[in-house]
Design a protein around this motif. Structure first.
Motif, PDB file in Angstrom:
ATOM      1  N   SER A   1       0.821  -1.212   0.000  1.00 47.43           N
ATOM      2  CA  SER A   1       0.000   0.000   0.000  1.00 47.43           C
ATOM      3  C   SER A   1       0.859   1.268   0.000  1.00 47.43           C
ATOM      4  O   SER A   1       1.796   1.397   0.805  1.00 47.43           O
ATOM      5  CB  SER A   1      -0.904   0.020   1.230  1.00 47.43           C
ATOM      6  N   PRO A   2       0.543   2.244  -0.852  1.00 43.75           N
ATOM      7  CA  PRO A   2       1.276   3.515  -0.859  1.00 43.75           C
ATOM      8  C   PRO A   2       1.109   4.288   0.455  1.00 43.75           C
ATOM      9  O   PRO A   2       1.931   5.136   0.785  1.00 43.75           O
ATOM     10  CB  PRO A   2       0.648   4.298  -2.029  1.00 43.75           C
ATOM     11  N   GLU A   3       0.035   3.993   1.193  1.00 43.34           N
ATOM     12  CA  GLU A   3      -0.227   4.712   2.440  1.00 43.34           C
ATOM     13  C   GLU A   3       0.472   4.092   3.653  1.00 43.34           C
ATOM     14  O   GLU A   3       0.355   4.600   4.775  1.00 43.34           O
ATOM     15  CB  GLU A   3      -1.745   4.748   2.714  1.00 43.34           C
ATOM     16  N   LEU A   4       1.194   3.001   3.445  1.00 43.59           N
ATOM     17  CA  LEU A   4       1.851   2.327   4.566  1.00 43.59           C
ATOM     18  C   LEU A   4       2.849   3.268   5.250  1.00 43.59           C
ATOM     19  O   LEU A   4       3.676   3.899   4.588  1.00 43.59           O
ATOM     20  CB  LEU A   4       2.579   1.075   4.078  1.00 43.59           C
ATOM     21  N   THR A   5       2.778   3.354   6.566  1.00 43.76           N
ATOM     22  CA  THR A   5       3.746   4.125   7.338  1.00 43.76           C
ATOM     23  C   THR A   5       4.718   3.179   8.033  1.00 43.76           C
ATOM     24  O   THR A   5       4.469   1.973   8.137  1.00 43.76           O
ATOM     25  CB  THR A   5       3.042   4.986   8.398  1.00 43.76           C
ATOM     26  N   SER A   6       5.800   3.722   8.548  1.00 39.65           N
ATOM     27  CA  SER A   6       6.779   2.874   9.243  1.00 39.65           C
ATOM     28  C   SER A   6       6.169   2.245  10.492  1.00 39.65           C
ATOM     29  O   SER A   6       6.484   1.103  10.849  1.00 39.65           O
ATOM     30  CB  SER A   6       8.031   3.679   9.595  1.00 39.65           C
ATOM     31  N   SER A   7       5.268   2.976  11.151  1.00 39.57           N
ATOM     32  CA  SER A   7       4.620   2.388  12.328  1.00 39.57           C
ATOM     33  C   SER A   7       3.640   1.281  11.915  1.00 39.57           C
ATOM     34  O   SER A   7       3.518   0.258  12.609  1.00 39.57           O
ATOM     35  CB  SER A   7       3.894   3.463  13.139  1.00 39.57           C
ATOM     36  N   MET A  13       9.682 -16.584   5.573  1.00 41.96           N
ATOM     37  CA  MET A  13       9.371 -16.087   4.235  1.00 41.96           C
ATOM     38  C   MET A  13       8.715 -14.713   4.312  1.00 41.96           C
ATOM     39  O   MET A  13       9.046 -13.802   3.539  1.00 41.96           O
ATOM     40  CB  MET A  13       8.466 -17.074   3.494  1.00 41.96           C
ATOM     41  N   PHE A  14       7.787 -14.554   5.256  1.00 43.48           N
ATOM     42  CA  PHE A  14       7.118 -13.263   5.398  1.00 43.48           C
ATOM     43  C   PHE A  14       8.114 -12.161   5.759  1.00 43.48           C
ATOM     44  O   PHE A  14       8.027 -11.032   5.246  1.00 43.48           O
ATOM     45  CB  PHE A  14       6.027 -13.366   6.456  1.00 43.48           C
ATOM     46  N   LEU A  15       9.063 -12.444   6.622  1.00 39.41           N
ATOM     47  CA  LEU A  15      10.030 -11.431   7.032  1.00 39.41           C
ATOM     48  C   LEU A  15      10.858 -10.922   5.851  1.00 39.41           C
ATOM     49  O   LEU A  15      11.189  -9.725   5.785  1.00 39.41           O
ATOM     50  CB  LEU A  15      10.962 -12.011   8.107  1.00 39.41           C
ATOM     51  N   ILE A  16      11.161 -11.801   4.915  1.00 43.61           N
ATOM     52  CA  ILE A  16      11.970 -11.381   3.765  1.00 43.61           C
ATOM     53  C   ILE A  16      11.153 -10.537   2.792  1.00 43.61           C
ATOM     54  O   ILE A  16      11.653  -9.526   2.276  1.00 43.61           O
ATOM     55  CB  ILE A  16      12.583 -12.614   3.071  1.00 43.61           C
ATOM     56  N   VAL A  17       9.892 -10.897   2.542  1.00 46.29           N
ATOM     57  CA  VAL A  17       9.093 -10.040   1.664  1.00 46.29           C
ATOM     58  C   VAL A  17       8.833  -8.693   2.333  1.00 46.29           C
ATOM     59  O   VAL A  17       8.752  -7.651   1.656  1.00 46.29           O
ATOM     60  CB  VAL A  17       7.773 -10.709   1.218  1.00 46.29           C
ATOM     61  N   ALA A  18       8.723  -8.697   3.656  1.00 48.49           N
ATOM     62  CA  ALA A  18       8.549  -7.439   4.378  1.00 48.49           C
ATOM     63  C   ALA A  18       9.807  -6.587   4.280  1.00 48.49           C
ATOM     64  O   ALA A  18       9.731  -5.361   4.084  1.00 48.49           O
ATOM     65  CB  ALA A  18       8.208  -7.721   5.842  1.00 48.49           C
ATOM     66  N   ALA A  19      10.962  -7.210   4.401  1.00 50.81           N
ATOM     67  CA  ALA A  19      12.215  -6.469   4.289  1.00 50.81           C
ATOM     68  C   ALA A  19      12.339  -5.799   2.919  1.00 50.81           C
ATOM     69  O   ALA A  19      12.822  -4.674   2.801  1.00 50.81           O
ATOM     70  CB  ALA A  19      13.395  -7.403   4.532  1.00 50.81           C
ATOM     71  N   TYR A  20      11.872  -6.501   1.882  1.00 51.25           N
ATOM     72  CA  TYR A  20      11.912  -5.919   0.538  1.00 51.25           C
ATOM     73  C   TYR A  20      11.031  -4.673   0.479  1.00 51.25           C
ATOM     74  O   TYR A  20      11.426  -3.644  -0.090  1.00 51.25           O
ATOM     75  CB  TYR A  20      11.431  -6.948  -0.489  1.00 51.25           C
ATOM     76  N   SER A  21       9.836  -4.743   1.065  1.00 51.76           N
ATOM     77  CA  SER A  21       8.939  -3.597   1.072  1.00 51.76           C
ATOM     78  C   SER A  21       9.581  -2.408   1.787  1.00 51.76           C
ATOM     79  O   SER A  21       9.524  -1.271   1.310  1.00 51.76           O
ATOM     80  CB  SER A  21       7.612  -3.968   1.751  1.00 51.76           C
ATOM     81  N   ALA A  22      10.196  -2.685   2.920  1.00 56.51           N
ATOM     82  CA  ALA A  22      10.851  -1.610   3.660  1.00 56.51           C
ATOM     83  C   ALA A  22      12.023  -1.029   2.873  1.00 56.51           C
ATOM     84  O   ALA A  22      12.243   0.194   2.866  1.00 56.51           O
ATOM     85  CB  ALA A  22      11.330  -2.139   5.012  1.00 56.51           C
ATOM     86  N   ARG A  23      12.752  -1.867   2.189  1.00 57.10           N
ATOM     87  CA  ARG A  23      13.903  -1.383   1.415  1.00 57.10           C
ATOM     88  C   ARG A  23      13.453  -0.485   0.274  1.00 57.10           C
ATOM     89  O   ARG A  23      14.115   0.515  -0.031  1.00 57.10           O
ATOM     90  CB  ARG A  23      14.708  -2.574   0.887  1.00 57.10           C
ATOM     91  N   ARG A  24      12.355  -0.838  -0.366  1.00 59.01           N
ATOM     92  CA  ARG A  24      11.831   0.006  -1.439  1.00 59.01           C
ATOM     93  C   ARG A  24      11.477   1.401  -0.933  1.00 59.01           C
ATOM     94  O   ARG A  24      11.526   2.381  -1.684  1.00 59.01           O
ATOM     95  CB  ARG A  24      10.597  -0.628  -2.076  1.00 59.01           C
ATOM     96  N   ARG A  25      11.134   1.494   0.350  1.00 56.84           N
ATOM     97  CA  ARG A  25      10.730   2.778   0.922  1.00 56.84           C
ATOM     98  C   ARG A  25      11.898   3.515   1.574  1.00 56.84           C
ATOM     99  O   ARG A  25      11.712   4.618   2.101  1.00 56.84           O
ATOM    100  CB  ARG A  25       9.612   2.548   1.945  1.00 56.84           C
ATOM    101  N   GLY A  26      13.082   2.879   1.575  1.00 62.70           N
ATOM    102  CA  GLY A  26      14.240   3.515   2.177  1.00 62.70           C
ATOM    103  C   GLY A  26      14.267   3.449   3.683  1.00 62.70           C
ATOM    104  O   GLY A  26      14.947   4.241   4.339  1.00 62.70           O
TER     105      GLY A  26
END
Length: 333
Positions: free
Chosen positions: A267-273, A291-304
């Protein structure tokens, strides 16, 4: 002539296939719309320990988050392009730019024929373990054959044709058949995907995982990719510790939770919290959690969000998956 590449792990068998394409006798040089290829016909992989499904020796490294995202997309029976495109933004270059993907494996396996083939296969093997009639069909001649002039009917024609699971000696054996397989771009993901499905279904059936056999009628690589990939074939041996073979109800629940969480992570509206709440609030069996932790890490990396990336990856307990992430991250830094 057939070629066979056998190993305990996917990585071991994959390295043998790369060596054959580079140095083997009777390798065919074939023209294609994307440039000349080196091709081996009728190639088979035989992997005795399908839990070791990660190809870690490919350089540049494969993207483990995308491999996991595709697995969840398949198991969820989806065909929307937005879901896999988030974890692999270059995918439209190969598969087309529409809102859905023509050849989506999960949609074909779970919805397109009017039945859930995966569910039916599970029930059939549960009630008749000796069955030789279970076939999971992906290819559909009605919509996949080229037109009469040989032109593809869509950008995304399935490379996987069918799966043939069988129960023998208390183990789930798996034969995967492919019409075409790029040894660098496609094979590492395809091996991961269907060995994971094999282990998941074995868990549903309450049995052990048997041998995984993968047949590619055209195993190939593009000659221009020989400059992009390191072909020195150096072995990487890091053991995967994840166990995906859990009872069906638990597995179905885990897949549903991950799918929902991944939609939130896109989601574009996702915040760090929001991200932290998603990570901390998602309780899954260890293999699924990793597996979930790695896809989550990718999402966080895309957002810097470097801190969130480090937090997610630090919680992953699978050495092979952590290694795969580190190698991919280094490649893209």
């Amino acid at each position: 002539m057939t070629r066979s590449f056998s190993g305990e792990t996917a990585d071991e068998a994959w390295r043998l296939s790369v060596k054959e394409l580079l140095d083997g006798d009777d390798v065919l040089i074939q023209p294609s719309r994307l440039g000349p290829t080196r091709e081996v016909l009728h190639a088979s992989f035989s992997i005795s320990n399908p839990r070791q499904r990660w190809v870690l020796s490919r350089t540049p490294a494969m993207n483990p988050a995308y491999a996991i995202a595709e697995l969840i997309w398949i198991l969820s029976g989806r065909n929307d392009s937005a879901f896999p495109n988030y974890w692999n933004p270059v995918l439209p270059k190969f598969a087309g730019t529409g809102d859905t993907y023509h050849g989506a494996y999960g949609y074909r396996l779970r919805k397109s024929l009017g039945i859930d083939q995966i569910e039916r296969a599970y029930k059939a093997l549960l009630n008749d373990p000796e069955s030789r009639q279970v076939v999971l069909q992906i290819w559909d001649s009605r919509c996949d054959l080229p037109d009469e002039k040989g032109k593809p009917v869509a950008p995304d024609i399935p490379c996987n044709i069918c799966s043939l699971p069988k129960v023998r000696n208390g183990k789930l054996e798996w034969l995967q058949i492919m019409r075409s397989n790029d040894v660098f771009l496609g094979a590492p993901n395809d091996l991961f995907l269907f060995m994971a499905v094999q282990e998941i279904m074995a868990g549903w059936l309450g049995i052990e995982v048997g041998t995984y056999v993968h047949i590619s009628d055209s195993l190939h690589c593009y000659e221009h990719d020989l400059e992009a990939f390191d072909t020195s074939n150096k072995a990487v041996t890091v053991t995967s510790t994840d166990d995906l073979a859990i009872p069906k109800a638990e597995s179905d629940r885990a897949i549903t939770i991950i799918e929902y969480a991944m939609d939130r992570l896109r989601s574009p509206e996702l915040t760090s919290s929001d991200f932290r709440a998603c990570i901390e609030g998602t309780e899954l069996p260890e293999g699924y959690q990793n597996m979930f932790l790695i896809v989550a890490a990718y999402s966080a990396r895309r957002r810097g969000w470097a801190e969130e990336v480090a937090h997610s990856v630090s919680k992953c307990t699978n050495p092979a998956l952590s290694f795969a992430w580190a190698q991919w991250k280094q490649r893209t830094t």
